[in-house]
Design an enzyme around this catalytic site. Structure first.
Site, PDB file in Angstrom:
ATOM      1  CB  CYS A 341      35.457  47.384  54.824  1.00 28.30           C
ATOM      2  SG  CYS A 341      35.864  46.005  55.877  1.00 28.30           S
ATOM      3  CG  HIS A 446      31.389  45.414  53.922  1.00 30.22           C
ATOM      4  ND1 HIS A 446      31.461  45.622  53.034  1.00 30.22           N
ATOM      5  CD2 HIS A 446      32.005  44.503  54.819  1.00 30.22           C
ATOM      6  CE1 HIS A 446      32.814  45.032  53.106  1.00 30.22           C
ATOM      7  NE2 HIS A 446      33.456  44.397  53.829  1.00 30.22           N
TER       8      HIS A 446
END
Length: 510
Positions: A341, A446
């Site tokens: 991310c 994630h």
């Protein structure tokens, strides 16, 4: 319309174990055949999860839903506060960004605006389940904030909840914290607390019992039991209070045999988000993972990981201030680098923030991946799955290349010339990027390592690249989580007076 009965788990302070006790009660009620759901009106955490609706909630409520055997819903955590600094936070309401405000503005003026959303979410759950297990936030006795507290006694009154007060003996001062909490509550609030329990106990229970009896007399409330400290639970903590200690020393470098652990360094950024992304990696027998904040500790790592960040541009500058950027570039010449991310965004060529989502302006990236990112007002939150592009990882062929996880980010990433994606999502969109030499990869996903097949392939491929032997043993993380939830529920049911707790909501425990 049927309205669920409610039990609320309150704590004498933060990190006393409310989240896991709530998860345990969800699992116990579900095992007894009741339709049960968790609820926390307001949660402060950088550790979040995406729901099936494509919205954002606290990670703890996602775990509690898992314990209850149901899909996580945005209504389980209608207000999520994500700190951006000491005095400012992003507020997420029913899964979407509501605003960026100061702590004083939130508590003194804005919090009352959120009560309709909190009430709506609670009533949505209460009309679809038999039991709601509510979790409080911090302590119900924060007298400086109590007037506008929507997470504790005010919520208990709204739900007409029977309350269990939890004290953490591992921190010390448990009797004083229990008594002080009760004394600071109003009489009607005290009446809602049906009993108390002591959590995280280690040692000889007979030495504790005289104090428990004295507390029952002082509080005029029963002790529902003493829950022992439970080591090695494969269950995430709620927020960064539970972040494993940042390493002060590196690995033992005397072991250079092919069977030594794979050394993974996760850079512990100041605005580190979703640190539980790496719990499953830490549990692998063939891995030695450290959270690091110095360039010196990185030099002996096999794999460097840049994790998610709530303040990507500021964290990128922090890397430069400490010389960690140079350590990462140096490592990338011969080692493996992974960005998740915000960490992936940092690995690119540039980050632009024309709207001032984090802070207005542009910051050069580390230049290790041919991508560029522009911050946008709209946050992407969704569950994702897909297939690794090309079927190789770190140059090693994969027997199966499936990946899965969830996206939570505000950046839109663009590919520069000759860039190759890390994965193709089932939606047809591309995710992440991998360098031409296959040593550097980034992904928006994630929870990427929580998938057993991918994690095992990742460890094997990384070990092969580093000329280490293939792992002789791998950890079944998903099965371990289920076993941990069952072990937690079993221990709590043995430690607490479940007959009495079930009677609070007019139900029977067998």
């Amino acid at each position: 319309m049927n309205q669920a009965r409610a039990i609320m788990v309150l704590g004498t302070s933060s990190h006393v174990g409310k989240s896991l006790l709530t998860a345990a009660l969800c699992r116990i009620f579900a095992q007894q055949g009741y339709r049960v759901a968790p609820f926390k009106s307001q949660n402060m955490s950088l550790n979040s999860a995406a729901t099936i609706e494509g919205l954002e909630i606290g990670r703890a409520q996602a775990l509690q839903a898992e314990a209850a055997g149901i899909a996580a819903s945005v209504h389980m955590n209608p207000v999520l506060i994500k700190p951006s600094g000491d005095c400012s936070s992003q507020v997420v309401v029913q899964g979407r960004i509501w605003g960026q405000i100061s702590a004083a503005d939130y508590h003194q003026r804005r919090v009352e605006e959120l009560m309709p959303a909190v009430r709506e979410s609670y009533q949505t759950l209460a009309s679809n389940y038999q039991v709601i297990i509510l979790e409080g936030a911090g302590s119900p006795a924060e007298i400086n904030l109590k007037q506008h507290d929507i997470a504790n006694m005010r919520m208990a009154e709204m739900a007409d909840a029977a309350c269990l007060l939890v004290g953490d003996i591992d921190r010390g001062g448990v009797f004083a914290s229990l008594l002080g909490t009760i004394e600071l509550l109003e009489p009607a609030e005290r009446d809602r607390i049906r009993g108390f329990c002591i959590n995280k106990f280690r040692g000889d229970l007979s030495l504790l019992e005289p104090g428990v009896r004295m507390m029952e007399e002082r509080l005029r409330k029963p002790c529902l039991g003493v829950v022992p400290f439970l080591p090695s639970l494969a269950l995430e903590e709620e927020d960064s209070v539970g972040l494993p200690q940042v390493a002060r020393r590196g690995w033992s470098i005397s072991d250079n045999t092919p069977h030594r652990p794979l050394r993974i360094a996760v850079v512990a950024l100041p605005s580190f988000s979703n640190f539980t992304d790496f719990d499953s990696l830490r549990a692998e027998p063939a891995v030695d993972l450290l959270f690091c904040r110095s360039a010196e500790l990185l030099k002996y790592a096999d794999v460097l990981i840049l994790p998610g960040s709530k303040q990507t541009m500021s964290d990128l500058e922090w890397l430069r201030e400490g010389g960690i950027d140079q350590a990462i570039r140096s490592h990338a010449q011969s080692g493996l680098v992974v960005g998740i991310c915000g960490g992936m965004q940092m690995l690119g060529h540039q980050l632009d923030d024309p709207l001032g989502i984090e802070r207005q302006g542009s910051v050069p990236g580390l230049g290790l991946l041919p991508i560029s990112t522009t911050m946008q007002a709209q946050k992407v939150t969704r569950l994702c799955s897909g297939t690794i592009h090309g079927g190789f990882l770190f140059g090693q062929p994969l027997s199966q290349g499936r990946v899965a996880g969830y996206e939570i980010h505000v950046g839109q990433t663009s590919y520069l010339d000759h860039a190759q994606p890390f994965a193709t999502l089932d939606s047809g969109e591309l995710d992440g990027c991998i360098s031409a030499d296959r040593q550097i990869l980034g992904s928006y996903l994630h929870g990427l390592f929580d998938e057993d097949c991918f994690r095992h392939a990742f460890v094997t491929a990384a070990r092969t690249f580093c000329k280490l032997a293939a792992p002789t043993k791998v950890n079944p993380w998903k099965a371990q989580r289920e076993e941990s939830l069952d072990r937690l529920a079993r221990q709590v049911s043995q430690s607490l007076d479940m007959q009495r707790i079930f009677s609070w909501v007019g139900m029977t425990y067998q």
